[in-house]
Motif scaffolding. Sequence first.
Motif, PDB file in Angstrom:
ATOM      1  N   ARG A  68       0.828  -1.194   0.000  1.00 54.87           N
ATOM      2  CA  ARG A  68       0.000   0.000   0.000  1.00 54.87           C
ATOM      3  C   ARG A  68       0.868   1.252   0.000  1.00 54.87           C
ATOM      4  O   ARG A  68       0.613   2.193  -0.742  1.00 54.87           O
ATOM      5  N   ASP A  69       1.903   1.256   0.822  1.00 51.41           N
ATOM      6  CA  ASP A  69       2.819   2.394   0.882  1.00 51.41           C
ATOM      7  C   ASP A  69       3.536   2.592  -0.451  1.00 51.41           C
ATOM      8  O   ASP A  69       3.755   3.720  -0.885  1.00 51.41           O
ATOM      9  N   PHE A  70       3.902   1.505  -1.088  1.00 49.53           N
ATOM     10  CA  PHE A  70       4.578   1.598  -2.376  1.00 49.53           C
ATOM     11  C   PHE A  70       3.700   2.324  -3.390  1.00 49.53           C
ATOM     12  O   PHE A  70       4.142   3.235  -4.084  1.00 49.53           O
ATOM     13  N   PHE A  71       2.427   1.939  -3.476  1.00 53.20           N
ATOM     14  CA  PHE A  71       1.547   2.573  -4.449  1.00 53.20           C
ATOM     15  C   PHE A  71       1.243   4.021  -4.088  1.00 53.20           C
ATOM     16  O   PHE A  71       1.095   4.864  -4.965  1.00 53.20           O
ATOM     17  N   LYS A  72       1.158   4.335  -2.810  1.00 48.22           N
ATOM     18  CA  LYS A  72       0.962   5.723  -2.403  1.00 48.22           C
ATOM     19  C   LYS A  72       2.140   6.577  -2.844  1.00 48.22           C
ATOM     20  O   LYS A  72       1.976   7.660  -3.393  1.00 48.22           O
ATOM     21  N   LYS A  73       3.341   6.082  -2.597  1.00 52.40           N
ATOM     22  CA  LYS A  73       4.536   6.847  -2.944  1.00 52.40           C
ATOM     23  C   LYS A  73       4.707   6.943  -4.456  1.00 52.40           C
ATOM     24  O   LYS A  73       5.141   7.970  -4.972  1.00 52.40           O
ATOM     25  N   THR A  74       4.350   5.902  -5.170  1.00 47.72           N
ATOM     26  CA  THR A  74       4.451   5.930  -6.627  1.00 47.72           C
ATOM     27  C   THR A  74       3.478   6.959  -7.198  1.00 47.72           C
ATOM     28  O   THR A  74       3.836   7.730  -8.078  1.00 47.72           O
ATOM     29  N   GLY A  75       2.269   6.977  -6.697  1.00 41.54           N
ATOM     30  CA  GLY A  75       1.278   7.947  -7.151  1.00 41.54           C
ATOM     31  C   GLY A  75       1.709   9.371  -6.857  1.00 41.54           C
ATOM     32  O   GLY A  75       1.552  10.270  -7.683  1.00 41.54           O
ATOM     33  N   LEU A  76       2.302   9.586  -5.713  1.00 38.70           N
ATOM     34  CA  LEU A  76       2.782  10.910  -5.349  1.00 38.70           C
ATOM     35  C   LEU A  76       3.926  11.318  -6.268  1.00 38.70           C
ATOM     36  O   LEU A  76       3.989  12.454  -6.723  1.00 38.70           O
ATOM     37  N   GLY A  77       4.810  10.400  -6.581  1.00 44.28           N
ATOM     38  CA  GLY A  77       5.933  10.706  -7.473  1.00 44.28           C
ATOM     39  C   GLY A  77       5.469  11.073  -8.864  1.00 44.28           C
ATOM     40  O   GLY A  77       5.997  11.989  -9.488  1.00 44.28           O
ATOM     41  N   VAL A  78       4.452  10.380  -9.365  1.00 47.12           N
ATOM     42  CA  VAL A  78       3.911  10.683 -10.695  1.00 47.12           C
ATOM     43  C   VAL A  78       3.266  12.064 -10.680  1.00 47.12           C
ATOM     44  O   VAL A  78       3.428  12.837 -11.624  1.00 47.12           O
TER      45      VAL A  78
END
Length: 63
Positions: free
Chosen positions: A13-23
């Motif tokens: 879940r944290d991975f996808f949150k951080k990926t979305g924020l980076g995009v």
Amino acid sequence: MDKNPETKAASRRDFFKKTGLGVAVAAGAAGAAPGAAKASAPAADAAGYAETAHVKTYYELAK
């Protein structure tokens, strides 16, 4: 390897949150680039749709 499924789910879940924020940050930075407005704006001398030779050829082949 951690055998606890809750830890695994939380990290995913944290991975996808951080990926979305980076995009989102990258898209914002790309939109704020100085040349971005010039690249997306249409040319001042363009009068709109122009039926050029290659467009006419496409229309003929699409029939």
